[in-house]
Design a protein around this motif. Structure first.
Motif, PDB file in Angstrom:
ATOM      1  N   ARG A   9       0.842  -1.211   0.000  1.00 12.56           N
ATOM      2  CA  ARG A   9       0.000   0.000   0.000  1.00 12.56           C
ATOM      3  C   ARG A   9       0.875   1.258   0.000  1.00 12.56           C
ATOM      4  O   ARG A   9       0.663   2.185  -0.791  1.00 12.56           O
ATOM      5  N   VAL A  10       1.894   1.282   0.862  1.00  9.73           N
ATOM      6  CA  VAL A  10       2.755   2.469   0.956  1.00  9.73           C
ATOM      7  C   VAL A  10       3.596   2.600  -0.311  1.00  9.73           C
ATOM      8  O   VAL A  10       3.762   3.696  -0.855  1.00  9.73           O
ATOM      9  N   TYR A  11       4.100   1.468  -0.805  1.00  7.63           N
ATOM     10  CA  TYR A  11       4.916   1.528  -2.023  1.00  7.63           C
ATOM     11  C   TYR A  11       4.095   2.040  -3.196  1.00  7.63           C
ATOM     12  O   TYR A  11       4.560   2.870  -3.996  1.00  7.63           O
ATOM     13  N   SER A  12       2.847   1.599  -3.279  1.00 10.06           N
ATOM     14  CA  SER A  12       2.028   2.032  -4.409  1.00 10.06           C
ATOM     15  C   SER A  12       1.693   3.527  -4.293  1.00 10.06           C
ATOM     16  O   SER A  12       1.677   4.256  -5.298  1.00 10.06           O
ATOM     17  N   CYS A  25      10.186   4.713  -9.267  1.00  7.11           N
ATOM     18  CA  CYS A  25      10.716   4.207  -8.003  1.00  7.11           C
ATOM     19  C   CYS A  25      11.552   2.949  -8.237  1.00  7.11           C
ATOM     20  O   CYS A  25      11.192   2.103  -9.050  1.00  7.11           O
ATOM     21  N   ALA A  26      12.654   2.849  -7.504  1.00  6.85           N
ATOM     22  CA  ALA A  26      13.497   1.641  -7.578  1.00  6.85           C
ATOM     23  C   ALA A  26      12.961   0.630  -6.575  1.00  6.85           C
ATOM     24  O   ALA A  26      13.372   0.608  -5.407  1.00  6.85           O
ATOM     25  N   ARG A  27      12.037  -0.206  -7.040  1.00  9.62           N
ATOM     26  CA  ARG A  27      11.361  -1.155  -6.155  1.00  9.62           C
ATOM     27  C   ARG A  27      12.342  -2.002  -5.347  1.00  9.62           C
ATOM     28  O   ARG A  27      12.151  -2.238  -4.147  1.00  9.62           O
ATOM     29  N   GLU A  28      13.422  -2.435  -6.001  1.00 12.96           N
ATOM     30  CA  GLU A  28      14.358  -3.351  -5.319  1.00 12.96           C
ATOM     31  C   GLU A  28      15.110  -2.644  -4.193  1.00 12.96           C
ATOM     32  O   GLU A  28      15.646  -3.288  -3.301  1.00 12.96           O
ATOM     33  N   LYS A  29      15.149  -1.313  -4.241  1.00 14.99           N
ATOM     34  CA  LYS A  29      15.823  -0.589  -3.155  1.00 14.99           C
ATOM     35  C   LYS A  29      14.838  -0.202  -2.040  1.00 14.99           C
ATOM     36  O   LYS A  29      15.215  -0.054  -0.889  1.00 14.99           O
ATOM     37  N   ILE A  30      13.584   0.044  -2.412  1.00 18.32           N
ATOM     38  CA  ILE A  30      12.598   0.546  -1.448  1.00 18.32           C
ATOM     39  C   ILE A  30      11.968  -0.588  -0.631  1.00 18.32           C
ATOM     40  O   ILE A  30      11.774  -0.457   0.576  1.00 18.32           O
ATOM     41  N   LEU A  31      11.621  -1.687  -1.311  1.00 21.33           N
ATOM     42  CA  LEU A  31      10.904  -2.766  -0.637  1.00 21.33           C
ATOM     43  C   LEU A  31      11.625  -3.311   0.610  1.00 21.33           C
ATOM     44  O   LEU A  31      10.980  -3.497   1.643  1.00 21.33           O
ATOM     45  N   PRO A  32      12.953  -3.540   0.537  1.00 20.10           N
ATOM     46  CA  PRO A  32      13.620  -4.048   1.750  1.00 20.10           C
ATOM     47  C   PRO A  32      13.499  -3.082   2.927  1.00 20.10           C
ATOM     48  O   PRO A  32      13.388  -3.504   4.079  1.00 20.10           O
ATOM     49  N   ILE A  33      13.490  -1.787   2.634  1.00 13.62           N
ATOM     50  CA  ILE A  33      13.405  -0.803   3.727  1.00 13.62           C
ATOM     51  C   ILE A  33      12.006  -0.836   4.340  1.00 13.62           C
ATOM     52  O   ILE A  33      11.845  -0.896   5.563  1.00 13.62           O
ATOM     53  N   GLU A 110      15.498   8.128  -0.967  1.00  9.17           N
ATOM     54  CA  GLU A 110      15.067   8.645  -2.272  1.00  9.17           C
ATOM     55  C   GLU A 110      14.349   7.540  -3.023  1.00  9.17           C
ATOM     56  O   GLU A 110      14.771   6.388  -2.938  1.00  9.17           O
ATOM     57  N   VAL A 111      13.354   7.897  -3.806  1.00 10.32           N
ATOM     58  CA  VAL A 111      12.629   6.843  -4.522  1.00 10.32           C
ATOM     59  C   VAL A 111      13.528   6.148  -5.549  1.00 10.32           C
ATOM     60  O   VAL A 111      13.345   4.987  -5.858  1.00 10.32           O
ATOM     61  N   SER A 112      14.531   6.852  -6.065  1.00 12.85           N
ATOM     62  CA  SER A 112      15.412   6.192  -7.041  1.00 12.85           C
ATOM     63  C   SER A 112      16.655   5.605  -6.388  1.00 12.85           C
ATOM     64  O   SER A 112      17.174   4.596  -6.833  1.00 12.85           O
ATOM     65  N   GLY A 113      17.129   6.251  -5.311  1.00  8.69           N
ATOM     66  CA  GLY A 113      18.420   5.833  -4.736  1.00  8.69           C
ATOM     67  C   GLY A 113      18.319   4.998  -3.479  1.00  8.69           C
ATOM     68  O   GLY A 113      19.299   4.415  -3.041  1.00  8.69           O
ATOM     69  N   GLY A 114      17.150   4.961  -2.847  1.00 13.35           N
ATOM     70  CA  GLY A 114      16.988   4.189  -1.619  1.00 13.35           C
ATOM     71  C   GLY A 114      17.473   4.931  -0.378  1.00 13.35           C
ATOM     72  O   GLY A 114      17.535   6.169  -0.358  1.00 13.35           O
TER      73      GLY A 114
END
Ligand code: GPP
Ligand code: MG
Length: 305
Positions: A9-12, A25-33, A110-114
């Motif tokens: 929900r938050v990622y979307s 957004c760099a999903r692979e960087k954001i999801l782990p956080i 950052e959405v792109s850098g994590g």
């Protein structure tokens, strides 16, 4: 809702906010956080913030984590927190937690850098005296070196700090600012003494409305890197600029950013950041809020009426 569903929900929502700025957004960087704190997300205060001018190519996210519930280092080195022990920044968060009453932690990226930063926030009704932070051993010496100047301008009651691991910088979020410190004449002399640029006329008018002021310091020198004046409001028209392209962008964001408290007006946080050479505007939109933000907005509205 389960923690895993909150992550999605938050990622979307983050993707929708980024979409307003044509960012991905760099999903692979954001999801782990988000996943490291999934159980805290339902009650987090969450902000997605953009900036104007040269800084518009990024969108930042930040969210709070209750102290005691989770380890603020939980996302580990894989997502960016440094493990190097030869720089004091690596122990600043834990040193602060050991010596000061931390009520809330926070994470910022950052959405792109994590991952970029952590936050430690002190009890809302009992702001921390700056002298307590000066005594934290891993603080940049610049905090002590500027403490007298900060105190003279009423910047000695601290709501929280942020630690930026990429830029190796610390922000001191000061609250309870005396109205006199925000008068244009005082602000001019404050910025002159800090070696920072004088804001535009619109900027000086904006600064009067600030509820928080935060200087940025580093370990490199005693210099003040920049300062930011923050205004919290539901008014989507407060960005202090007349540059048309910026006005349009801030307006689009302020009127369309996603938020999860349906039935209320969107809470926004504006910032005017001033460095030695330039000034730029930030605009954060709260995706989730707490009663504390509601109270701050009410106080702001009362001042404006
Ligand atoms: C953002 O800083 C500030 C917040 C998310 C508020 C934190 C408040 C606490 C009490 C912990 P910023 O992104 O404007 O600063 P910078 O660009 O210097 O990182
Ligand atoms: Mg930021």
């Amino acid at each position: 809702m389960s923690g895993a569903a909150d992550v999605e929900r938050v990622y979307s929502a983050m993707e929708r906010a980024a979409g307003l700025l044509d960012l991905t957004c760099a999903r692979e960087k954001i999801l782990p956080i988000l996943t490291a704190y999934k159980e805290a997300l339902a009650d987090s205060v969450i902000v997605f913030s953009m900036s104007g001018g040269d800084h518009s190519a990024e969108l930042d996210f930040s969210f709070t984590i209750p102290s005691g519930d989770v380890d603020p280092y939980a996302f580990g080195p894989s997502t960016g927190i440094p493990t190097e022990t030869d720089h004091p920044i690596a122990s600043l968060l834990s040193d602060t937690g050991e010596r000061c009453p931390v009520a809330m932690y926070g994470v910022d990226g950052e959405v792109s850098g994590g991952f970029k930063k952590t936050y430690a926030a002190f009890p809302i009704n009992d702001l921390l005296d700056l002298s307590k932070l000066v005594a934290v051993p891993s603080m940049p010496p610049a905090v002590a070196e500027n403490a007298e100047l900060f105190a003279r301008y009423g910047l000695d009651k601290v709501q929280g700090i942020s630690i930026d691991y990429q830029r190796k910088q610390v922000n001191l979020y000061c609250g309870d600012i005396p109205a006199e410190s925000l008068e244009p004449e005082t602000v001019r002399s404050m910025l002159r003494e800090m070696g920072l640029r004088e804001p535009s006329e619109e900027g000086l008018e904006f600064v009067r409305k600030s509820f928080a002021v935060y200087p940025t310091l580093s370990w490199d020198s005693s210099r003040i890197e920049r300062i930011c004046f923050a205004v919290i409001s539901t008014d989507p028209t407060l960005a202090p600029t007349r540059v048309e392209s910026d006005v349009a962008l801030f307006s689009k964001y302020a009127n369309n950013a996603p938020y999860a408290y349906a039935g209320e007006r969107r809470t926004l946080i504006y910032g005017l950041a001033v460095s030695p050479t330039k000034e730029y505007i930030k605009l954060g939109s709260y995706y989730q809020i707490s009663d504390h933000q509601r109270k701050l907005v009410k106080a702001f509205d009362a001042l404006e009426d």
